[in-house]
Design a protein around this motif. Structure first.
Motif, PDB file in Angstrom:
ATOM      1  N   SER A 220      55.842  53.107  64.661  1.00  0.00           N
ATOM      2  CA  SER A 220      54.501  52.547  64.706  1.00  0.00           C
ATOM      3  C   SER A 220      54.409  51.380  63.723  1.00  0.00           C
ATOM      4  CB  SER A 220      53.472  53.611  64.321  1.00  0.00           C
ATOM      5  OG  SER A 220      53.621  53.973  62.951  1.00  0.00           O
ATOM      6  N   ALA A 221      53.352  50.606  63.848  1.00  0.00           N
ATOM      7  CA  ALA A 221      53.163  49.467  62.948  1.00  0.00           C
ATOM      8  C   ALA A 221      53.055  49.942  61.496  1.00  0.00           C
ATOM      9  CB  ALA A 221      51.912  48.687  63.350  1.00  0.00           C
ATOM     10  N   ARG A 222      52.391  51.063  61.283  1.00  0.00           N
ATOM     11  CA  ARG A 222      52.240  51.596  59.925  1.00  0.00           C
ATOM     12  C   ARG A 222      53.578  52.037  59.352  1.00  0.00           C
ATOM     13  NH1 ARG A 222      50.731  56.686  57.624  1.00  0.00           N
ATOM     14  NH2 ARG A 222      49.517  56.426  55.693  1.00  0.00           N
ATOM     15  N   GLN A 223      54.378  52.715  60.183  1.00  0.00           N
ATOM     16  CA  GLN A 223      55.708  53.125  59.726  1.00  0.00           C
ATOM     17  C   GLN A 223      56.579  51.920  59.388  1.00  0.00           C
ATOM     18  OE1 GLN A 223      56.735  55.433  63.190  1.00  0.00           O
ATOM     19  NE2 GLN A 223      56.329  57.385  62.163  1.00  0.00           N
ATOM     20  N   GLN A 224      56.471  50.876  60.199  1.00  0.00           N
ATOM     21  CA  GLN A 224      57.266  49.678  59.943  1.00  0.00           C
ATOM     22  C   GLN A 224      56.879  49.011  58.626  1.00  0.00           C
ATOM     23  OE1 GLN A 224      58.182  46.970  63.266  1.00  0.00           O
ATOM     24  NE2 GLN A 224      57.098  48.421  64.593  1.00  0.00           N
ATOM     25  N   ARG A 225      55.588  48.956  58.336  1.00  0.00           N
ATOM     26  CA  ARG A 225      55.146  48.350  57.082  1.00  0.00           C
ATOM     27  C   ARG A 225      55.716  49.106  55.875  1.00  0.00           C
ATOM     28  NH1 ARG A 225      50.203  47.836  59.876  1.00  0.00           N
ATOM     29  NH2 ARG A 225      49.400  49.722  58.863  1.00  0.00           N
ATOM     30  N   LYS A 226      55.671  50.428  55.949  1.00  0.00           N
ATOM     31  CA  LYS A 226      56.178  51.241  54.842  1.00  0.00           C
ATOM     32  C   LYS A 226      57.685  51.113  54.700  1.00  0.00           C
ATOM     33  CE  LYS A 226      52.576  54.748  54.449  1.00  0.00           C
ATOM     34  NZ  LYS A 226      52.305  56.202  54.336  1.00  0.00           N
TER      35      LYS A 226
ATOM     36  N   VAL B  43      69.599  52.269  56.444  1.00  0.00           N
ATOM     37  CA  VAL B  43      68.213  52.180  56.913  1.00  0.00           C
ATOM     38  C   VAL B  43      67.970  53.175  58.043  1.00  0.00           C
ATOM     39  CG1 VAL B  43      66.477  50.677  57.962  1.00  0.00           C
ATOM     40  CG2 VAL B  43      68.014  49.758  56.216  1.00  0.00           C
ATOM     41  N   ALA B  44      68.951  53.319  58.929  1.00  0.00           N
ATOM     42  CA  ALA B  44      68.828  54.296  60.019  1.00  0.00           C
ATOM     43  C   ALA B  44      68.685  55.706  59.459  1.00  0.00           C
ATOM     44  CB  ALA B  44      70.044  54.212  60.937  1.00  0.00           C
ATOM     45  N   GLU B  45      69.422  56.005  58.392  1.00  0.00           N
ATOM     46  CA  GLU B  45      69.322  57.324  57.767  1.00  0.00           C
ATOM     47  C   GLU B  45      67.945  57.510  57.126  1.00  0.00           C
ATOM     48  OE1 GLU B  45      70.512  61.139  56.414  1.00  0.00           O
ATOM     49  OE2 GLU B  45      71.115  59.797  58.045  1.00  0.00           O
ATOM     50  N   LEU B  46      67.404  56.470  56.501  1.00  0.00           N
ATOM     51  CA  LEU B  46      66.064  56.554  55.926  1.00  0.00           C
ATOM     52  C   LEU B  46      65.026  56.839  57.019  1.00  0.00           C
ATOM     53  CD1 LEU B  46      64.162  56.184  53.472  1.00  0.00           C
ATOM     54  CD2 LEU B  46      64.066  53.746  54.049  1.00  0.00           C
ATOM     55  N   ILE B  47      65.152  56.151  58.149  1.00  0.00           N
ATOM     56  CA  ILE B  47      64.227  56.368  59.267  1.00  0.00           C
ATOM     57  C   ILE B  47      64.330  57.805  59.773  1.00  0.00           C
ATOM     58  CG2 ILE B  47      63.710  55.707  61.651  1.00  0.00           C
ATOM     59  CD1 ILE B  47      64.642  52.860  60.887  1.00  0.00           C
ATOM     60  N   ARG B  48      65.555  58.322  59.849  1.00  0.00           N
ATOM     61  CA  ARG B  48      65.746  59.699  60.329  1.00  0.00           C
ATOM     62  C   ARG B  48      65.129  60.707  59.364  1.00  0.00           C
ATOM     63  NH1 ARG B  48      68.519  64.054  59.534  1.00  0.00           N
ATOM     64  NH2 ARG B  48      69.572  63.175  57.716  1.00  0.00           N
ATOM     65  N   VAL B  49      65.352  60.485  58.055  1.00  0.00           N
ATOM     66  CA  VAL B  49      64.854  61.433  57.054  1.00  0.00           C
ATOM     67  C   VAL B  49      63.331  61.388  56.958  1.00  0.00           C
ATOM     68  CG1 VAL B  49      64.819  61.925  54.581  1.00  0.00           C
ATOM     69  CG2 VAL B  49      66.988  61.415  55.718  1.00  0.00           C
ATOM     70  N   ARG B  50      62.755  60.186  56.969  1.00  0.00           N
ATOM     71  CA  ARG B  50      61.305  60.056  56.752  1.00  0.00           C
ATOM     72  C   ARG B  50      60.493  60.323  58.006  1.00  0.00           C
ATOM     73  NH1 ARG B  50      59.678  54.884  53.172  1.00  0.00           N
ATOM     74  NH2 ARG B  50      58.070  56.287  52.397  1.00  0.00           N
ATOM     75  N   HIS B  51      61.023  59.945  59.168  1.00  0.00           N
ATOM     76  CA  HIS B  51      60.215  60.009  60.386  1.00  0.00           C
ATOM     77  C   HIS B  51      60.830  60.845  61.500  1.00  0.00           C
ATOM     78  CE1 HIS B  51      57.745  56.971  58.509  1.00  0.00           C
ATOM     79  NE2 HIS B  51      58.779  56.158  58.410  1.00  0.00           N
TER      80      HIS B  51
END
Length: 346
Positions: A78-84, A109-117
């Motif tokens: 989402s736009a909010r996730q992208q901003r963060k 970065v892919a690992e951060l996206i997996r862990v956070r979202h």
């Protein structure tokens, strides 16, 4: 694909719209939908869908629509996730989030996206996101943990401006000095070659090195010496002596905290020749503040791309030749002061 039915996806959007209008016109003129499908070589389901769209919306129902997703539609983030995420990558290191590594890679970065979202993305998609956020892959500046931010601030805001003001009043010259080593087994730079065929570059199997000490000014001045062996007082003092004899004005020499620079014999010599030279020390662990470091990188890059010395004497001559040419290119020397970290000295 049904036999006898054309694949309308291969048509341009304009041709598709024209086909829809001709089919609907034929049905409106009395042709059955089955006959229209056979005549125009399209699926009966398509004819039915087009006729229904025409009945509901008229001519607008047959207008071609833009292919693909709408901007921002059906994105994994989402736009909010992208901003963060952008803030996380731009303002922090992977360690902040418990990830391994000092720098951000697409994999990290892919690992951060997996862990956070809880979203798994391929590396190409991650790269597209990074570029859309205005980010690009860059080589970072190394900064020592031991560096004192307050010392750096004081150097940039107080110490160096005071040195520059004194030099202007005295009509003196400010020079930045540093030493570097050039090795025969240094990594060879990249080159173009046929895909899948690693190129071969001839180099000696012997290991040897030479050293260079350079002093540069922001108007393009360059003074140097090339030597072998360790850097010590026997190398430094003759260089200082030649430098002060060669110049007809005072020198403010900016150096790092190398032990030789602080040696008692050196300080005594500087004191004795105070009318000709003063020496100032950069903040500790702050090589990025010295524009001479950029000359060092240029020298090493040139040696790795344009020379293949077989002996120490050949390497020494190659280094001297480069520095002699550089003395005749003041604009290139001035360009070393254009990097953001050293622009304060320009």
């Amino acid at each position: 694909m049904i036999a006898g039915v054309r694949d309308t996806r291969r048509l341009s959007p304009e041709a598709q719209e024209d086909l829809r209008r001709r089919v609907v016109a034929a049905v409106h003129g009395g042709m059955t939908q089955v006959e229209a499908a056979r005549v125009f070589a399209v699926a009966p389901q398509s004819v039915s869908r087009w006729v229904q769209a025409w009945r509901k919306r008229g001519s607008k129902g047959l207008t071609g629509r833009r292919r693909g997703r709408k901007p921002g539609e059906q994105k994994a983030l989402s736009a909010r996730q992208q901003r963060k995420l952008r803030y996380a990558v731009a303002e922090h290191t992977p360690a902040t989030f418990g990830l391994t590594g000092l720098v951000w890679t697409r994999k990290t970065v892919a690992e951060l996206i997996r862990v956070r979202h809880g979203i798994v993305l391929n590396l190409r998609t991650v790269g597209n996101y990074l570029r859309s956020w205005g980010l690009s892959p860059q080589k970072p500046i190394r900064k020592a943990y031991e560096q004192d931010p307050e010392s750096v601030r004081r150097w940039l805001e107080e110490d160096y401006p005071a040195i520059a003001a004194r030099a202007r009043r005295e009509g003196a010259l400010i020079l930045w000095l540093d030493q570097t080593g050039i090795r025969s087994d240094a990594t060879v730079a990249r080159t173009w070659a046929p895909a899948g065929q690693t190129p071969v570059v001839g180099k000696t199997g012997k290991r040897f090195s030479v050293n260079a000490m350079c002093a540069i000014g922001n108007k393009g001045e360059l003074y140097f010496t090339v030597y072998t062996g360790s850097f010590n007082g026997k190398v430094f003092l003759p260089f200082l002596d030649r430098l002060t004899r060669h110049l007809d004005r005072k020198v403010h020499l900016i150096v790092d905290g190398h032990p030789v620079h602080r040696r008692k014999t050196i300080q005594q010599w500087i004191t004795k020749h105070a009318e000709a030279i003063e020496m100032h020390f950069l903040p500790g662990y702050s090589p990025e503040l010295n524009p001479d470091e950029i000359l060092n990188a240029d020298l090493k890059r040139t040696m790795s791309t344009s020379t293949a010395p077989k002996t120490r004497d050949e390497l020494k001559q190659a280094v001297r030749s480069f520095l002699h040419r550089l003395q005749k290119l003041p604009d290139r020397v001035r360009s070393y002061f254009g990097k953001p970290e050293v622009r304060y000295a320009a």
